[in-house]
Design an enzyme around this catalytic site. Sequence first.
Site, PDB file in Angstrom:
ATOM      1  N   HIS A   1       0.789  -1.242   0.000  1.00 42.83           N
ATOM      2  CA  HIS A   1       0.000   0.000   0.000  1.00 42.83           C
ATOM      3  C   HIS A   1       0.819   1.290   0.000  1.00 42.83           C
ATOM      4  O   HIS A   1       0.265   2.361  -0.131  1.00 42.83           O
ATOM      5  CB  HIS A   1      -0.933   0.021   1.208  1.00 42.83           C
ATOM      6  CG  HIS A   1      -0.220   0.275   2.504  1.00 42.83           C
ATOM      7  ND1 HIS A   1       0.337  -0.722   3.248  1.00 42.83           N
ATOM      8  CD2 HIS A   1       0.053   1.426   3.163  1.00 42.83           C
ATOM      9  CE1 HIS A   1       0.910  -0.211   4.326  1.00 42.83           C
ATOM     10  NE2 HIS A   1       0.765   1.091   4.303  1.00 42.83           N
TER      11      HIS A   1
HETATM   12  C1  UD1 Z   1      -1.571   5.998   5.566  1.00 44.69           C
HETATM   13  C2  UD1 Z   1      -0.220   6.403   6.133  1.00 44.69           C
HETATM   14  C3  UD1 Z   1       0.758   5.250   6.009  1.00 44.69           C
HETATM   15  C4  UD1 Z   1       0.198   3.986   6.612  1.00 44.69           C
HETATM   16  C5  UD1 Z   1      -1.176   3.691   6.050  1.00 44.69           C
HETATM   17  C6  UD1 Z   1      -1.763   2.536   6.799  1.00 44.69           C
HETATM   18  C7  UD1 Z   1       0.289   8.779   5.849  1.00 44.69           C
HETATM   19  C8  UD1 Z   1       1.101   9.755   5.105  1.00 44.69           C
HETATM   20  N1  UD1 Z   1       0.332   7.522   5.393  1.00 44.69           N
HETATM   21  O1  UD1 Z   1      -1.385   5.745   4.188  1.00 44.69           O
HETATM   22  O2  UD1 Z   1       1.945   5.574   6.692  1.00 44.69           O
HETATM   23  O3  UD1 Z   1       1.065   2.925   6.339  1.00 44.69           O
HETATM   24  O4  UD1 Z   1      -2.030   4.828   6.226  1.00 44.69           O
HETATM   25  O5  UD1 Z   1      -2.765   1.896   6.158  1.00 44.69           O
HETATM   26  O6  UD1 Z   1      -0.352   9.117   6.808  1.00 44.69           O
HETATM   27  N2  UD1 Z   1      -8.755   5.480   1.388  1.00 44.69           N
HETATM   28  C9  UD1 Z   1     -10.047   4.979   1.349  1.00 44.69           C
HETATM   29  N3  UD1 Z   1     -10.640   4.695   2.538  1.00 44.69           N
HETATM   30  C10 UD1 Z   1     -10.053   4.872   3.746  1.00 44.69           C
HETATM   31  C11 UD1 Z   1      -8.763   5.397   3.763  1.00 44.69           C
HETATM   32  C12 UD1 Z   1      -8.110   5.687   2.584  1.00 44.69           C
HETATM   33  O7  UD1 Z   1     -10.621   4.809   0.282  1.00 44.69           O
HETATM   34  O8  UD1 Z   1     -10.671   4.576   4.790  1.00 44.69           O
HETATM   35  C13 UD1 Z   1      -8.085   5.736   0.097  1.00 44.69           C
HETATM   36  C14 UD1 Z   1      -8.322   7.142  -0.423  1.00 44.69           C
HETATM   37  O9  UD1 Z   1      -8.403   7.072  -1.814  1.00 44.69           O
HETATM   38  C15 UD1 Z   1      -7.048   7.861  -0.041  1.00 44.69           C
HETATM   39  C16 UD1 Z   1      -6.001   6.771  -0.122  1.00 44.69           C
HETATM   40  O10 UD1 Z   1      -6.671   5.582   0.280  1.00 44.69           O
HETATM   41  O11 UD1 Z   1      -6.763   8.949  -0.869  1.00 44.69           O
HETATM   42  C17 UD1 Z   1      -4.798   6.998   0.760  1.00 44.69           C
HETATM   43  O12 UD1 Z   1      -5.203   7.214   2.120  1.00 44.69           O
HETATM   44  P1  UD1 Z   1      -4.278   8.038   3.142  1.00 44.69           P
HETATM   45  O13 UD1 Z   1      -4.858   8.009   4.504  1.00 44.69           O
HETATM   46  O14 UD1 Z   1      -3.970   9.388   2.576  1.00 44.69           O
HETATM   47  O15 UD1 Z   1      -2.912   7.275   3.097  1.00 44.69           O
HETATM   48  P2  UD1 Z   1      -2.619   5.717   3.210  1.00 44.69           P
HETATM   49  O16 UD1 Z   1      -2.082   5.239   1.919  1.00 44.69           O
HETATM   50  O17 UD1 Z   1      -3.777   5.001   3.782  1.00 44.69           O
HETATM   51  N1  UDP Z   2      -3.777  -5.168   9.235  1.00 42.76           N
HETATM   52  C1  UDP Z   2      -5.076  -5.587   9.444  1.00 42.76           C
HETATM   53  N2  UDP Z   2      -5.834  -5.956   8.358  1.00 42.76           N
HETATM   54  C2  UDP Z   2      -5.352  -5.910   7.085  1.00 42.76           C
HETATM   55  C3  UDP Z   2      -4.007  -5.492   6.891  1.00 42.76           C
HETATM   56  C4  UDP Z   2      -3.253  -5.127   7.989  1.00 42.76           C
HETATM   57  O1  UDP Z   2      -5.539  -5.649  10.579  1.00 42.76           O
HETATM   58  O2  UDP Z   2      -6.089  -6.240   6.146  1.00 42.76           O
HETATM   59  C5  UDP Z   2      -2.987  -4.733  10.415  1.00 42.76           C
HETATM   60  C6  UDP Z   2      -1.669  -5.426  10.576  1.00 42.76           C
HETATM   61  O3  UDP Z   2      -1.804  -6.613  11.324  1.00 42.76           O
HETATM   62  C7  UDP Z   2      -0.846  -4.380  11.312  1.00 42.76           C
HETATM   63  C8  UDP Z   2      -1.414  -3.082  10.825  1.00 42.76           C
HETATM   64  O4  UDP Z   2      -2.668  -3.371  10.235  1.00 42.76           O
HETATM   65  O5  UDP Z   2      -1.056  -4.448  12.708  1.00 42.76           O
HETATM   66  C9  UDP Z   2      -0.478  -2.492   9.823  1.00 42.76           C
HETATM   67  O6  UDP Z   2      -1.070  -1.440   9.177  1.00 42.76           O
HETATM   68  P1  UDP Z   2      -0.612  -0.950   7.750  1.00 42.76           P
HETATM   69  O7  UDP Z   2       0.146  -2.007   7.036  1.00 42.76           O
HETATM   70  O8  UDP Z   2      -1.825  -0.410   7.109  1.00 42.76           O
HETATM   71  O9  UDP Z   2       0.313   0.304   8.129  1.00 42.76           O
HETATM   72  P2  UDP Z   2       1.869   0.457   8.414  1.00 42.76           P
HETATM   73  O10 UDP Z   2       2.245  -0.443   9.521  1.00 42.76           O
HETATM   74  O11 UDP Z   2       2.580   0.173   7.135  1.00 42.76           O
HETATM   75  O12 UDP Z   2       2.013   1.905   8.752  1.00 42.76           O
END
Ligand code: UD1
Ligand code: UDP
Length: 351
Positions: free
Chosen positions: A200
Amino acid sequence: MKIISIVGARPNFVKMLPIIEVFNKSKHEHILVHTGQHYDINMSDIFFKEMNLKPADYNLGVGSALQGVQTGEIIKRSEEVLLKEEPDVVIVPGDTNSTFGGALAAAKLHIKVAHLEAGLRSFNKTMPEEINRILADHCSDFLFCPTQIAIRNLKNEGILDGVFYVGDTMFEVAHLVKEKVDEVPKRTDIPDQYILSTIHRAENTTKDRLPLIMKELSNLEYEIVLPLHPRTKKKLMELGLLEKFSKEIIFIEPVGFFEFSKLLRESLAIITDSGGVQKEAYWHKKPCITVREQTEWLETIEAGGNVLAEPSDIKEKVELMITKNIKFDDKLYGFTDTSKRILGILESEIT
Ligand code: UD1
Ligand code: UDP
C-alpha cells in the site's frame, strides 16, 4: 492527569490498543480523538468493534485529501479540541499524517507531546512517513522508543532528553489477542498453502511500480492472498488492472486485526511493504520479504527473518527465505507491558 490520544489510520489503532485500555482503566481522564484519516469500516470501525473499544470521543472527519490539505485539516481540527479540552499531555502513535498533525497542534499550544514509536528512521525522506516521524519526534517531550536503534537515531539528531526505551506496544497486542485469533474461523476462500501479502505504500502504488509488483506476485509458484488496501485498489482500477490480476492473485477486502493475524499465522511467508506487518511476521515466525529499499525495523533484517526486495527480485528472495532455516528470537522486541510502563512514566513526570 488529563490525557488525549490522537489516532487516525489503521496502524494507529493497533498500536494504541493496549495504551487506550490502560489509560481508560486508570484514575486519569482519557479522551480519544480520531482524526478520520481512515474511515472505511474495514480500515477503522472494525478495529474498535473487535477490540471492544467504545467509539472515539471526537471524530474530526478529516477524510482523504492531498497530504497538505489532510495534514492541515488534522492540525486545525485537533487544535480546536485541544483548546477546548486543555489536556496535560497528548499522545500520538507512529508516523502517519494524523501523528504529525496531532503532535504539531499540541506542541504549538505548549501542551506536552508523547510520541509512541519514537526514533524510527528509514533515512528516506521521499517517504511521507519519514518526514512525519522526524517532525513528530522534534515536537515531542516524551519519546517512547521500541528499540535501541531508535534511541541511537534520536541521539544522532541531538535528542537526549525525555527518551525512554519502553518496548513495542504491537508486540504487547500480539500477546493480548492470541486467544481471540484462535477463535477466528477458517475462510473457505483461502487455500491451505499461501503467501500473505500487503502492498500500500505511496512509493509502491505508482503507475510504474504497482504493475511490476503485481506481475511478480502473480508469477510466483505459490498462491498469493492479498487484502487490498483502498489506495492500492483504487490505483489498480485506475490502471485497468484489477480484473486482470484478480484472476491470478486472491484479492480480499482489508480484514480486521484478529483475522489478519490468523491469515499471517497460517501463511507460508509474507510479502509486504507495511511497517507493522514486518514485525508481526517476525513474531509469528514467518519469513518476510519487504518490497522496499529501506526499513526502519532493522532488527528483523539483522536477525535474518526479513529481507528487502526490489520488485524484480521478489521471486529469488521468496525462494531464499522459504528454504532458509531462520532462528526467530522471541526476545527481539522485549516486553509485553509497554503500555503500563508508559503510563508510569507519564505519572511520574507530569505533575
Ligand atoms: C496511511 C499512512 C501510512 C500507513 C497507512 C496505513 C500517511 C502519510 N500515510 O497511508 O503511513 O502505512 O495509512 O494503512 O499518513 N482510502 C479509502 N478509505 C479509507 C482510507 C483511505 O478509500 O478509509 C483511500 C483514499 O483514496 C485515499 C487513499 O486511500 O486517498 C490513501 O489514504 P491516506 O490516509 O492518505 O494514506 P494511506 O495510503 O492510507
Ligand atoms: N492489518 C489488518 N488488516 C489488514 C491489513 C493489515 O488488521 O487487512 C494490520 C496489521 O496486522 C498491522 C497493521 O494493520 O497491525 C499495519 O497497518 P498498515 O500495514 O496499514 O500500516 P503500516 O504499519 O505500514 O504503517
